[in-house]
Design an enzyme around this catalytic site. Sequence first.
Site, mmCIF file in Angstrom:
data_model
loop_
_atom_site.group_PDB
_atom_site.id
_atom_site.type_symbol
_atom_site.label_atom_id
_atom_site.label_comp_id
_atom_site.label_asym_id
_atom_site.label_seq_id
_atom_site.Cartn_x
_atom_site.Cartn_y
_atom_site.Cartn_z
ATOM 1 N N LYS A 66 24.513 43.163 33.479
ATOM 2 C CA LYS A 66 25.561 44.171 33.508
ATOM 3 C C LYS A 66 26.909 43.483 33.685
ATOM 4 O O LYS A 66 27.105 42.724 34.628
ATOM 5 C CB LYS A 66 25.334 45.149 34.669
ATOM 6 C CG LYS A 66 24.244 46.186 34.440
ATOM 7 C CD LYS A 66 24.652 47.277 33.464
ATOM 8 C CE LYS A 66 25.762 48.132 34.012
ATOM 9 N NZ LYS A 66 25.363 48.962 35.155
ATOM 10 N N HIS A 67 27.824 43.730 32.780
ATOM 11 C CA HIS A 67 29.185 43.209 32.871
ATOM 12 C C HIS A 67 29.205 41.698 33.081
ATOM 13 O O HIS A 67 29.863 41.175 33.978
ATOM 14 C CB HIS A 67 29.970 43.942 33.954
ATOM 15 C CG HIS A 67 30.193 45.396 33.621
ATOM 16 N ND1 HIS A 67 31.019 45.809 32.595
ATOM 17 C CD2 HIS A 67 29.662 46.521 34.154
ATOM 18 C CE1 HIS A 67 31.001 47.133 32.520
ATOM 19 N NE2 HIS A 67 30.174 47.590 33.447
ATOM 20 N N ASN A 232 32.767 33.730 42.497
ATOM 21 C CA ASN A 232 31.787 33.077 43.346
ATOM 22 C C ASN A 232 30.471 33.844 43.309
ATOM 23 O O ASN A 232 30.466 35.053 43.160
ATOM 24 C CB ASN A 232 32.285 33.040 44.790
ATOM 25 C CG ASN A 232 33.393 32.052 45.032
ATOM 26 O OD1 ASN A 232 33.442 30.982 44.451
ATOM 27 N ND2 ASN A 232 34.307 32.414 45.925
ATOM 28 N N HIS A 393 32.798 31.248 34.434
ATOM 29 C CA HIS A 393 33.844 32.228 34.176
ATOM 30 C C HIS A 393 33.974 32.453 32.675
ATOM 31 O O HIS A 393 33.669 31.556 31.901
ATOM 32 C CB HIS A 393 35.189 31.770 34.744
ATOM 33 C CG HIS A 393 35.222 31.703 36.243
ATOM 34 N ND1 HIS A 393 35.278 32.821 37.044
ATOM 35 C CD2 HIS A 393 35.166 30.616 37.072
ATOM 36 C CE1 HIS A 393 35.285 32.447 38.321
ATOM 37 N NE2 HIS A 393 35.217 31.141 38.357
#
Length: 393
Positions: A66-67, A232, A393
């Site tokens: 999810k996301h 994180n 990221h």
Amino acid sequence: MKELELKYGCNPNQKPSRIFMSEGELPIEVLGGRPGYINFLDALNAWQLVKELKAATGIAAAASFKHVSPAGAAIGLPMSDTLKKIYFVDDIDIELSPIATAYARARGADRMSSYGDFVALSDTCDKATALILKREVSDGVIAPDFTPEALEILRAKRKGTYNIIKIAPDYRPEPIERKQVFGITFEQGRNEIDLSSPALFENIPTQNKEFTPEALRDLMIALITLKYTQSNSVCYVKDGQAIGIGAGQQSRIHCTRLAGNKADIWWLRQHEKVMNLPFKTDIRRADRDNTIDIYISDDSDDVLADGQWQQFFTQQPEPLTREEKREWIAQNSGVALGSDAFFPFGDNIERAHKSGVEYIAQAGGSVRDDHVIMTCDKYGIAMAFTGVRLFHH
């Protein structure tokens, strides 16, 4: 196919949108639906995770994304009757294959976060897996292949709009990856670090230096999961599956608390009172999951008070008291914890201990490593310094 036009980007106003290859052809084939920008971000990150888990463990693996972070990840170890019940697959009338079991575990660990997930499967999607997917609210699935029976089931889901992506299992991207932010191109080498090496767990600064084979496997699963989790991040793993993932927090203690709270909820769902809640037969799956989450929480009156419980239950359940919750959580043990960077303070260990953590793998290198080690020794926790950071990221 060299490129695929998408409906829009992250948001409807972000047009035009596409995925494409600068050289060669896309390694994917859309077999159903019309996947969007975020769908592909989830699918391609999740596929990397399950492919690496399968390579590292030799066992079928699945992830619920999810996301652009995993809500759950697991390998296909056999499930107890308790897990089958709390994952709501005990009524499926055919034997669950390893890949179906892996997805049941990945989806079931954090059902609230997995609602509307994108699924990745390391192995061919079979009928058993498709039957689980059929009943869940999900955006789509990516796998190296689909059996004809599975494809027929999935193509009928959501009136034919369910997203089904087939990916070439032998595809390997270029060693350099790029992306643009604010018109500026970023470039870096892909993160190809091998997280299956036993050498990762050889630097053990704690008094307890014993890792069981199961603990080493679970720590490896935690680290591979974190490799594809927005930083994180912290991941709790038990018996071959992530039971709590804390992603994208600015403070590491918040990651540890968030993931620990999820691990506690996973464990509390196995409490006798929770497993025997007298739900109405016509309650929707999402409402049932939400009701369980509230029942376990400190806001249980929201579903137990007069005028409220009648919406969900055939009779008013007894509350699960704070003392009962505390006593039950204290019985959890053997949990492994991975962190994508070092723990700066011992407060992370204190919180992890409350959720049954007995094994830890983290990068090490904090100026307060001594305090972290001391806190581990206080509880007899075995901790390895991997020397590896896994920011994503």
